[in-house]
Scaffold this active site. Structure first.
Site, short mmCIF file in Angstrom:
data_model
loop_
_atom_site.label_atom_id
_atom_site.label_comp_id
_atom_site.label_asym_id
_atom_site.label_seq_id
_atom_site.Cartn_x
_atom_site.Cartn_y
_atom_site.Cartn_z
N ARG A 121 59.47 16.72 37.98
CA ARG A 121 59.48 17.35 39.37
C ARG A 121 60.19 16.28 40.52
O ARG A 121 59.28 16.11 41.54
CB ARG A 121 58.07 18.07 39.58
N ARG A 398 42.58 25.31 39.70
CA ARG A 398 43.59 25.21 40.80
C ARG A 398 44.48 26.20 41.18
O ARG A 398 44.94 26.38 42.24
CB ARG A 398 44.90 24.26 40.26
C1 UD1 Z 1 57.35 26.18 42.57
C2 UD1 Z 1 55.93 26.68 42.26
C3 UD1 Z 1 55.52 26.54 40.76
C4 UD1 Z 1 57.12 27.38 39.86
C5 UD1 Z 1 58.15 26.69 40.36
C6 UD1 Z 1 59.25 27.27 39.85
C7 UD1 Z 1 54.55 26.41 44.30
C8 UD1 Z 1 53.48 25.41 44.91
N1 UD1 Z 1 54.95 25.77 42.89
O1 UD1 Z 1 57.17 24.71 42.23
O2 UD1 Z 1 54.38 27.21 40.54
O3 UD1 Z 1 56.45 26.91 38.49
O4 UD1 Z 1 58.50 26.73 41.96
O5 UD1 Z 1 59.07 28.64 40.08
O6 UD1 Z 1 55.30 27.03 44.75
N2 UD1 Z 1 64.05 20.15 41.27
C9 UD1 Z 1 65.08 19.18 41.21
N3 UD1 Z 1 65.15 18.64 42.37
C10 UD1 Z 1 64.10 18.77 43.54
C11 UD1 Z 1 63.38 20.05 43.50
C12 UD1 Z 1 63.28 20.63 42.13
O7 UD1 Z 1 65.64 18.63 40.34
O8 UD1 Z 1 64.26 18.30 44.55
C13 UD1 Z 1 64.02 20.86 39.90
C14 UD1 Z 1 62.50 20.62 39.09
O9 UD1 Z 1 62.38 19.54 38.64
C15 UD1 Z 1 62.55 21.74 38.20
C16 UD1 Z 1 63.27 23.13 39.02
O10 UD1 Z 1 64.15 22.32 39.99
O11 UD1 Z 1 62.91 21.60 37.24
C17 UD1 Z 1 62.47 23.89 39.76
O12 UD1 Z 1 61.81 23.29 40.63
P1 UD1 Z 1 61.06 23.98 42.05
O13 UD1 Z 1 61.79 25.60 42.13
O14 UD1 Z 1 61.37 23.03 43.16
O15 UD1 Z 1 59.63 24.05 41.90
P2 UD1 Z 1 58.36 23.79 42.76
O16 UD1 Z 1 58.70 24.23 44.30
O17 UD1 Z 1 58.05 22.36 42.45
#
Ligand code: UD1
Length: 417
Positions: A121, A398
């Site tokens: 993440r 959670r």
């Molecule tokens: C949110 C949700 C989580 C859900 C996820 C995907 C919340 C509090 N959590 O998490 O429950 O499983 O969306 O629907 O709303 N990534 C990158 N770089 C970044 C950001 C993300 O590489 O800067 C990648 C992550 O590693 C992951 C993917 O993008 O593989 C999805 O992440 P993201 O959509 O950002 O999930 P969250 O916002 O952390």
């Protein structure tokens, strides 16, 4: 550490209420910081992640009050823009406070969230977007020091539609001097809910729920009253519980549109599903059918957060089902635990699970490794013969407000120890 003791094999029958969405409540609570006033948030679930967000709000000076499911946040008195490391660590999604703090103060100091149980993440997309908006970011000793001499709107093209990055950009943009355009934005219902809250506070946002979101410059935001949307992931968890245990249930307070990505999977497995207004009725078949292929995708695709519970439900189906996890790299940690209960599942290349449906699952001592994986163990336990002990249920707490109360209302034998 608490445990759930579940005696499986009992068909479910009854009606239950659905909680508000955790993934909506968290960014909306952080948005209260970007607002100067007293915000009233209804339908806010009572979860440890929400408590962690409230602690952060209090720590930076907000006055916070919870009465039932209504949380009031007075941010007129906010006086700090740094979040201590111990509070940041309580919940990975606390990173969404970054955009709100920068929007309000032009500065933020938070610790970098690092890895977590379901994968690395990273937050590179959040940080590069903020840099484009004229934020200077220095990372020293795991702390992100962010400052700006004026937030500027920017054109931001996300290489992946990250939910958290889209939220952070929206939160920063409402304090920026020019227009921000996010291309390849996340389209999740929780993004629309955040935009609705910000709009009621005076922000001007177009396109939330679509791939291009425009945030116009606006005057200082004033507070508003808002009701958090229902939790689509918890709804799918209850549905999987019924499908696994057998029987039927009425779930009240759902939004049909948000459940559109998961309904076809339950129907393919043989469940009968009907909607009436904001109620969902589900009836399980005598034995579930396999579902040929489930692939997790950003919304409106099948949610990664519902992947584990669907796997647990399909473990006892007739035939072979295949689940591909496309969002997170480490989201099959429930598999070895399901295998302890008699499931026949093999993981290929870390991202594909092949589920050979078995006739019966058996009670066992299993351990939750993450929130949704923990829920999956409860789903499997309800359909298993005998007693299952699910350990480390703090993961489940959670995100699921009343799992044991709701399931007991449906006639399940479940208790917390
Ligand atoms: C949110 C949700 C989580 C859900 C996820 C995907 C919340 C509090 N959590 O998490 O429950 O499983 O969306 O629907 O709303 N990534 C990158 N770089 C970044 C950001 C993300 O590489 O800067 C990648 C992550 O590693 C992951 C993917 O993008 O593989 C999805 O992440 P993201 O959509 O950002 O999930 P969250 O916002 O952390």
């Amino acid at each position: 550490m608490g445990k759930f003791i579940i005696n499986g094999g009992k068909k479910l029958d009854g009606r239950i209420d659905l909680q508000g969405s955790k993934n909506s409540a968290l960014p909306i609570l952080s948005a209260c910081v970007a607002v100067d006033g007293i915000s009233v948030i209804h339908n806010c679930p009572d979860l440890t992640d929400v408590s962690a967000a409230l602690k952060i709000l209090e720590c930076i000076g907000c006055r916070v009050k919870r009465e039932g499911s209504t949380v009031t946040v007075d941010s007129t008195v906010v006086n700090r823009f740094d979040i201590p490391d111990n509070l940041m660590r309580e919940m990975r999604s606390s990173i969404v406070f970054l955009g709100a703090l920068i929007s309000r103060f032009g500065a933020a100091s938070v610790s970098s969230p690092g890895g977590c149980e379901i994968g690395l993440r990273p937050i590179d997309l959040h940080l590069s977007a903020l840099r484009r908006m004229n934020v200077r970011i220095n990372e020293t000793g795991g702390v992100l020091e962010c400052t700006t001499d004026g937030l500027c709107g920017a054109n931001i093209n996300l290489s992946f539609p990250s939910v958290g990055a889209t939220e952070n950009i929206m939160l920063a943009s409402v304090g920026a001097s020019g227009e921000t355009v996010i291309t390849n934005a996340a389209r999740e219902p929780e993004i629309v809910d955040l935009a609705d809250f910000l709009t009621s506070c005076g922000a001007v946002i177009y396109g939330a729920g679509e791939s291009v979101i425009r945030i116009k410059p606006c005057r200082k935001l004033s507070s508003a009253e808002h009701t958090v949307i229902p939790d689509r992931i918890v709804a799918s968890t209850f549905m999987a519980c019924v499908a696994s245990a057998g029987g039927k249930a009425l779930i009240e307070g759902v939004c049909r549109e948000y459940l559109a990505p998961v309904i076809p999977v339950f129907e393919a497995a043989g469940c009968d599903i009907a909607f009436r207004k904001n109620e969902l009725f589900i009836k399980a078949p005598e034995r579930l059918s396999r579902v040929k292929s489930v692939v997790t995708m950003p919304y409106p695709g099948f949610p990664t957060d519902s992947q584990a519970i669907i796997m647990a439900m399909l473990a006892k189906s007739r035939g072979t089902s295949i689940i591909s996890e496309k969002i997170f790299e480490n989201r099959f940690r429930h598999v070895p635990e399901l295998i302890k209960m008699g499931a026949d599942i093999r993981v290929e290349d870390g991202r594909v699970a092949v589920i050979e449906g078995v006739k019966k699952l058996y009670g066992a001592n299993v351990t939750s490794c993450d929130l949704r994986g923990g829920c999956a163990l409860a789903v499997a336990a309800l359909g298993a013969e005998g007693k299952t002990v699910v350990d480390e249920i703090y993961h489940i707490d959670r995100g699921c407000e009343t799992l044991e109360t709701s399931l007991s209302q449906l006639g399940a034998e479940i208790k917390r120890e």
